[in-house]
Design a protein around this motif. Structure first.
Motif, PDB file in Angstrom:
ATOM      1  N   SER A 179       9.675 -51.148  58.608  1.00  0.00           N
ATOM      2  CA  SER A 179      10.896 -50.487  58.437  1.00  0.00           C
ATOM      3  C   SER A 179      10.806 -49.021  58.254  1.00  0.00           C
ATOM      4  CB  SER A 179      11.567 -51.147  57.495  1.00  0.00           C
ATOM      5  OG  SER A 179      11.725 -52.635  57.557  1.00  0.00           O
ATOM      6  N   ALA A 206      15.030 -59.465  58.598  1.00  0.00           N
ATOM      7  CA  ALA A 206      15.372 -58.638  57.468  1.00  0.00           C
ATOM      8  C   ALA A 206      14.448 -57.370  57.347  1.00  0.00           C
ATOM      9  CB  ALA A 206      15.057 -59.453  56.054  1.00  0.00           C
ATOM     10  N   SER A 207      13.978 -57.167  58.648  1.00  0.00           N
ATOM     11  CA  SER A 207      13.061 -55.845  58.701  1.00  0.00           C
ATOM     12  C   SER A 207      13.303 -55.204  60.060  1.00  0.00           C
ATOM     13  CB  SER A 207      11.713 -55.733  58.499  1.00  0.00           C
ATOM     14  OG  SER A 207      10.970 -56.728  59.458  1.00  0.00           O
TER      15      SER A 207
ATOM     16  N   TYR B  88      23.095 -55.850  47.746  1.00  0.00           N
ATOM     17  CA  TYR B  88      22.054 -54.975  48.342  1.00  0.00           C
ATOM     18  C   TYR B  88      22.746 -53.898  48.776  1.00  0.00           C
ATOM     19  CZ  TYR B  88      18.770 -58.767  47.874  1.00  0.00           C
ATOM     20  OH  TYR B  88      17.986 -59.746  47.483  1.00  0.00           O
ATOM     21  N   ALA B 114      16.677 -63.533  47.938  1.00  0.00           N
ATOM     22  CA  ALA B 114      18.125 -63.390  48.582  1.00  0.00           C
ATOM     23  C   ALA B 114      18.735 -64.719  48.547  1.00  0.00           C
ATOM     24  CB  ALA B 114      17.896 -62.644  49.963  1.00  0.00           C
ATOM     25  N   GLN B 125      22.945 -61.047  55.496  1.00  0.00           N
ATOM     26  CA  GLN B 125      21.854 -60.864  54.567  1.00  0.00           C
ATOM     27  C   GLN B 125      20.625 -60.065  55.236  1.00  0.00           C
ATOM     28  OE1 GLN B 125      21.418 -60.837  51.502  1.00  0.00           O
ATOM     29  NE2 GLN B 125      21.349 -62.802  50.791  1.00  0.00           N
ATOM     30  N   ILE B 129      19.104 -56.396  53.914  1.00  0.00           N
ATOM     31  CA  ILE B 129      17.727 -56.136  53.415  1.00  0.00           C
ATOM     32  C   ILE B 129      16.998 -55.069  54.108  1.00  0.00           C
ATOM     33  CG2 ILE B 129      15.554 -57.484  52.946  1.00  0.00           C
ATOM     34  CD1 ILE B 129      16.950 -59.857  52.220  1.00  0.00           C
ATOM     35  N   ASN B 132      18.024 -51.541  53.569  1.00  0.00           N
ATOM     36  CA  ASN B 132      17.265 -51.207  52.211  1.00  0.00           C
ATOM     37  C   ASN B 132      16.059 -50.831  52.279  1.00  0.00           C
ATOM     38  OD1 ASN B 132      19.975 -51.661  51.136  1.00  0.00           O
ATOM     39  ND2 ASN B 132      19.007 -52.747  49.183  1.00  0.00           N
ATOM     40  N   LEU B 133      15.300 -51.334  53.156  1.00  0.00           N
ATOM     41  CA  LEU B 133      13.875 -51.187  53.181  1.00  0.00           C
ATOM     42  C   LEU B 133      13.756 -49.783  53.875  1.00  0.00           C
ATOM     43  CD1 LEU B 133      12.198 -54.358  54.489  1.00  0.00           C
ATOM     44  CD2 LEU B 133      12.492 -53.743  52.228  1.00  0.00           C
ATOM     45  N   GLY B 154      11.910 -61.256  50.549  1.00  0.00           N
ATOM     46  CA  GLY B 154      12.357 -60.098  50.982  1.00  0.00           C
ATOM     47  C   GLY B 154      13.611 -59.715  49.980  1.00  0.00           C
ATOM     48  N   ALA B 158      13.579 -55.813  48.710  1.00  0.00           N
ATOM     49  CA  ALA B 158      14.793 -54.806  49.045  1.00  0.00           C
ATOM     50  C   ALA B 158      15.168 -53.996  47.923  1.00  0.00           C
ATOM     51  CB  ALA B 158      16.067 -55.606  49.199  1.00  0.00           C
TER      52      ALA B 158
END
Ligand SMILES: [Zn+2]
Lengths: 283, 307
Positions: A179, A206-207, B88, B114, B125, B129, B132-133, B154, B158
């Protein structure tokens, strides 16, 4: 060939099952429709009934996407180690390598798509469900770093079951690492197109998979963070069939467009063209 | 600091102790003032993440933290510290606010992961996350993260993209809970104790991997035995880290933060490229490739049954 192989199979016992040609029919995991494999392959492995876009190998994806002969691979020689010394991990990786002819679950490199140059990332779900461990994280990060250095756009075809559990915390950190590399590429004003393919879930969702400037999905594919069974276990009821489908994500605002496989190469190349320097207004 | 002889599983039991201090307990012990701020300005306010402005030794900081409860009622409010996307996004909003006012950000990690549910998926979701990364990797102000108890997946990370990561000596941090690990890799959730040991998730392990920068001692017997003492140790860690980080230019800070994560990975480079790799010009045709989805062999199955 099939007949010749049969005797051997019978004498070899149980292990020979894998050698029986299984590729005569395709049963769609989304709608259950069954078609002849020949017809299915001719249609780019798309279910003719529900248009579910099934999984294809990274070699097939490359053939369908890049201009022939234009691909130059990056970092083909990176292989996993076993940081947690998790029993059986090396064997699992070796089996996936033997099955796919790949060293890891992602290929990265440079190519042209209808003459437009880009860095391309293609994940292959046949390799341990394309889970992200150190090698996937490192190759994706290097691909973004090279694209940033060279001023090139990135096109990523994602597919993944999530983080590679066997690498523990180190696999989790690959989410942060990739990321951050996307962030630097973005800061440089460069284009990143994500194409979500079946299945894109967990730590990859999530990345970097969720961070494209433009997010495309193939029809009917599975995209989500948590596994369906995990959620069903939490809420104690069955989820609707279209839950976490590409269409579900489009409806909820997390995908820009759904593009069929047959139009993907053209769409991506047009989007690349729209971002060429000459195509931008000088404001 | 004395050597901690507890096994990973013993630590797991300790950090799941009902009396273990939560971020809500620590905030008044560590900070002189605290003003809680609510909401993500998009959807709602997630009680699983607390955020606000605090003062420590005359310095204004932004505090973010995952909120565990001491009992069922408290845990129901905060979903057992499993944030939704809006949690988040609240954290990110407050982090950007901190950047604007040049306040360091202090994150407290304490979550099994999460939240996994329908609403969390509907509201993205994964995207929350991921965002945020990306954003924390470029946040132009110091970020310090501290793992208080469980750091899972994750959902923990986050709040974990930071310049300095501290861990309480009994805290654990990994890609998933030991239960999830055992269930996925061994198809047997009951082997979670065994998983905890094999996962290398203790603070000492994470120091070794270059993930954790410092272990914060707890009171003898665990943080709950003397929360005040433990809070004092956390405060010392924060002040030390701030002293160090506030001396750096923003460019140096961001470069060091990038490299902190950039260097994490264990792999081998060099050696033979296997035959059949994509460098070969004999790419397999569509027909030669292995099946996918569910394909059926006519040799084994009656065609009529399938069709
Ligand atoms: Zn179908």
């Amino acid at each position: 060939m099939e007949d010749g192989g049969k005797d051997k199979e019978e004498s070899a016992g149980k292990d020979s099952r894998a050698k029986i040609p299984k590729n005569l029919l395709f049963k769609c995991p989304r709608c259950g429709n069954v078609v002849f494999m020949e017809e299915f392959n001719a249609g780019l492995k798309v279910c003719p009934n529900c248009s579910y876009h099934s999984r294809i190998s990274c070699q097939e994806r490359l053939e369908l996407t890049a201009d022939r002969g234009s691909f130059v691979e990056y970092d083909a020689d990176l292989t996993s180690l076993n940081p947690l010394e998790f029993p059986g991990y090396e064997e699992k990786v070796a089996a996936a390598q033997a099955k796919t002819g790949l060293k890891e679950a992602v290929i990265t490199g440079e190519c042209t798509i209808r003459t437009r140059r880009c860095v391309i990332i293609i994940m292959d779900s046949r390799f341990m469900m394309a889970s992200m461990g150190s090698v996937v994280g490192e190759k994706v990060t290097r691909a973004f770093e090279r694209a940033t250095e060279k001023g090139l756009p990135v096109v990523a075809f994602t597919a993944s079951g999530g983080a590679r559990m066997q690498e523990g915390i180190i696999s989790l950190m690959q989410m942060a690492k990739t990321s951050a590399a996307v962030a630097r590429h973005s800061e440089a004003g460069l284009l990143y197109i994500t194409v979500l393919t079946d299945p894109t879930t967990g730590g990859v969702t999530a990345s970097f998979a969720s961070l494209g400037d433009i997010i495309i999905a193939e029809p009917k594919v599975l995209i989500g963070f948590a596994g369906r069974r995990v959620i069903e276990g939490t809420i104690h009821q069955r989820l609707p069939d279209d839950f976490q489908s590409a269409e579900f994500l489009l409806e909820h605002g997390f995908v820009d467009m759904i593009v069929s496989r047959v139009n993907m190469r053209k769409t991506v190349s047009k989007l690349l063209k729209a971002h060429l320097p000459g195509q931008k207004l000088d404001l | 600091m004395e050597e901690n002889k507890l096994t990973a599983w013993e630590r797991m039991e300790l950090i799941r102790h009902k009396g273990r201090p939560t971020v809500r307990d620590y905030i008044p012990m560590i900070f002189d003032e605290f003003y809680e701020l609510h909401g993500d300005r998009l959807f709602g306010d997630d009680a699983a993440i607390i955020g606000g402005i605090a003062r420590v030794h005359g310095i204004s900081v932004t505090v973010l933290g995952q909120v565990k409860g001491h009992n069922l009622e408290e845990n129901k409010k905060t979903n057992f510290s499993c944030p939704h996307p809006e949690g988040y996004r609240k954290a990110l909003r407050l982090a950007h606010q901190a950047e604007k006012f040049h306040r360091p950000v202090i994150c407290f990690i304490d979550t099994p992961g999460a939240f996994c549910g329908v609403a969390a998926e509907e509201r993205g979701q994964g995207e929350a996350i991921a965002r945020n990364l990306l954003e924390f990797s470029q946040l132009k102000t110091p970020v310090i993260s501290i793992v208080l108890g469980e750091g899972g997946s994750g959902g923990a990370l986050a709040l974990g993209v930071c310049d300095t990561l501290g861990m309480l000596e009994n805290s654990l941090y990994s890609v998933i809970s030991p239960r999830g690990f055992a269930s996925i890799l061994w198809k047997d959730a009951s082997r979670e104790k065994e998983a905890a040991e094999i996962m290398h998730m203790r603070a000492e392990d994470l120091v070794e991997y270059g993930v954790c920068d410092g272990i914060i001692p707890e009171a003898p017997g665990g943080a709950h035995m003397n929360p005040q003492l433990t809070a004092g140790n956390i405060a010392d860690f924060i002040l030390d880290a701030l002293k160090n980080l506030t001396q750096k230019s923003v460019a140096n800070l961001l470069e060091a933060r990038y490299n902190k994560f950039r260097k994490i990975g264990v792999f081998e480079e060099g050696g033979q490229i296997p035959p059949g790799s994509v460098l070969d010009d004999t790419l397999p045709g569509m027909d030669d490739l292995p099946e996918d989805g569910v394909s059926v062999s006519t040799e084994e199955t009656d065609l009529n049954q399938v069709l």
